[in-house]
Design a protein around this motif. Sequence first.
Motif, PDB file in Angstrom:
ATOM      1  N   TYR A  57     -24.965  48.949  -5.205  1.00 33.53           N
ATOM      2  CA  TYR A  57     -24.469  50.297  -4.928  1.00 33.53           C
ATOM      3  C   TYR A  57     -22.983  50.348  -5.252  1.00 33.53           C
ATOM      4  O   TYR A  57     -22.293  49.325  -5.265  1.00 33.53           O
ATOM      5  N   TYR A  58     -22.507  51.547  -5.517  1.00 36.92           N
ATOM      6  CA  TYR A  58     -21.087  51.762  -5.760  1.00 36.92           C
ATOM      7  C   TYR A  58     -20.596  52.797  -4.754  1.00 36.92           C
ATOM      8  O   TYR A  58     -21.196  53.852  -4.570  1.00 36.92           O
ATOM      9  N   GLY A  59     -19.526  52.481  -4.110  1.00 39.30           N
ATOM     10  CA  GLY A  59     -18.895  53.379  -3.161  1.00 39.30           C
ATOM     11  C   GLY A  59     -17.631  52.709  -2.676  1.00 39.30           C
ATOM     12  O   GLY A  59     -17.324  51.578  -3.051  1.00 39.30           O
ATOM     13  N   ALA A  60     -16.898  53.383  -1.828  1.00 40.72           N
ATOM     14  CA  ALA A  60     -15.658  52.822  -1.307  1.00 40.72           C
ATOM     15  C   ALA A  60     -15.407  53.397   0.066  1.00 40.72           C
ATOM     16  O   ALA A  60     -15.967  54.436   0.445  1.00 40.72           O
ATOM     17  N   THR A  61     -14.561  52.710   0.826  1.00 42.87           N
ATOM     18  CA  THR A  61     -14.199  53.179   2.154  1.00 42.87           C
ATOM     19  C   THR A  61     -13.718  54.618   2.110  1.00 42.87           C
ATOM     20  O   THR A  61     -14.067  55.433   2.955  1.00 42.87           O
ATOM     21  N   ASP A  62     -12.915  54.917   1.089  1.00 49.12           N
ATOM     22  CA  ASP A  62     -12.300  56.235   1.008  1.00 49.12           C
ATOM     23  C   ASP A  62     -12.928  57.107  -0.073  1.00 49.12           C
ATOM     24  O   ASP A  62     -12.262  57.927  -0.700  1.00 49.12           O
TER      25      ASP A  62
END
Length: 526
Positions: A304-309
């Motif tokens: 998956y791709y995502g980030a905290t912000d």
Amino acid sequence: MFVGTWAKETPDKLALVSAASGNGVTYREINDRSNQLAQCLYRHGIRRNDRVAMFMENNLRFMEIVWAALRSGLDVVSINRYATLDEVSYILNDSGAKALITSFARRDLAGLIPNQERSARVYLMCDGVVDGWDSYEDALSDNVPLPLTNEWMGRIMSYTSGTTGRPKGVVRREADLRINDPRPDAIHLSRSYRMDENTVYLSPAPLYHGAPIRFARTVQSVGGTVVMMEKFDALESLSLIERYRVTHSQWVPTMFVRMLRLPEPQRKQFDYSSHRIAIHAAAPCPVEVKRSMIDWWGPIIYEYYGATDSAGTSTEIAPDEWLAHPGSVGRAPPTLHICDEQGRELPNGEIGLIYGEANGSIYYWNDPEKTRSAQNPLNPNLMTTGDVGYLDQERYLYLTDRKAFTIISGGVNIYPQAIEDVIIQHSEVADVAVIGVPNDEMGEEAKAVVQLNEGTLPSLAIAKEILSFAGERLAAYMVPKSVDFVDALPRLPTGKLYKKALRDKYWAGRTLTGAVGGALRQVKES
């Protein structure tokens, strides 16, 4: 559902296990102890929407502290266990945390913290105490293991890893929920990765990081068991899959590389038949590394791709889908946009900044300027984390690098990730970072900073061999101009590379000059 539910249905089942000691915490214990801590915090006047900070290694107390905050309507701020005194003090002061909980293992640094900040009114240390701290165990024993009258659902408030500067608190605006209400993100994770009460989740990474702490919360929400390692070890992690009959695991690409480098007899000695889903994220994975993992473990590797912000940018890709689109991190949702520096949307195939439709749902704590700088110049409802990539004709997303790490040499953009993905395939390279270093004529030039395999000595010959290896696989303008060797790269336990520390060494006392330097400075500072 949450730990309180499973404390009634499966009270003696293990909710959390320490892989190092074999000791564990049952659902009854984690529920009672989180209730006691919630009562303790309430008695000290800490109320809904206040913040509680944790500074702790992967400790058996970790998740009960998280659940105490979540069932109290508090924001739990989990601080990197490797942080310096300055960094811990900064986060505590910036967040305004009213309580700090640590462990005796962190005593050398923790003993100095009460003198560094003034916002906290509660200092608790588990497993022992030093001056300035109260006993966590005593604090719990003074309170009954009963839930608060109103159990609002709290939040995990992460601070960015600070790989390009000071970490910033990321706040997500969420609907008002009670602790027993279904949580949309937990429902999504459990459904996406088929997690239920039979799940045994291996976390080789530190729980303080955003992804492991959220996955651990989800696993315990559905009644599964979390097996946590104190620190990653390639061979030990493989043995744990067999020992605990692990069904789910989560990794970063550097862990894949280190496991693949183990001798084949070691890799083949364990039974992986229980292992159904291996998840990876945090950093892009070189195509050949991931292909090798699928060849070894089979089509069980999800990304998956995502980030905290991030908001509106998350993607997921299953193994069969990835094999048809190697290198992609998943099909982009309609809320994901690729834009140029001016904020204009780019056509498929063109590289630009990745934006998501945040619509005001995310902001940086105490930093409206950083919030504004992350917004699209033409549409403030779009926000970027600074990642760079492109979409193919089917809207599959491919990452190229982070904006802050892009090397601009003579006006040409060079994306280090593509170079790193090649050099890591060299048989003597254990880890690599490619950075831009000063060049008086071109503004910057690419340099490879290499960590060699244990037993391989740095030499001019191996440097030339690495550059030749890269030259056979990359366009000429992408090949680094030089190689430096280090004993170990400054990589966070989460797998992220602390490139700022590397770059600062080469840029200390230097300024960017000339037309190229001026253009580069404008991009870097924007």
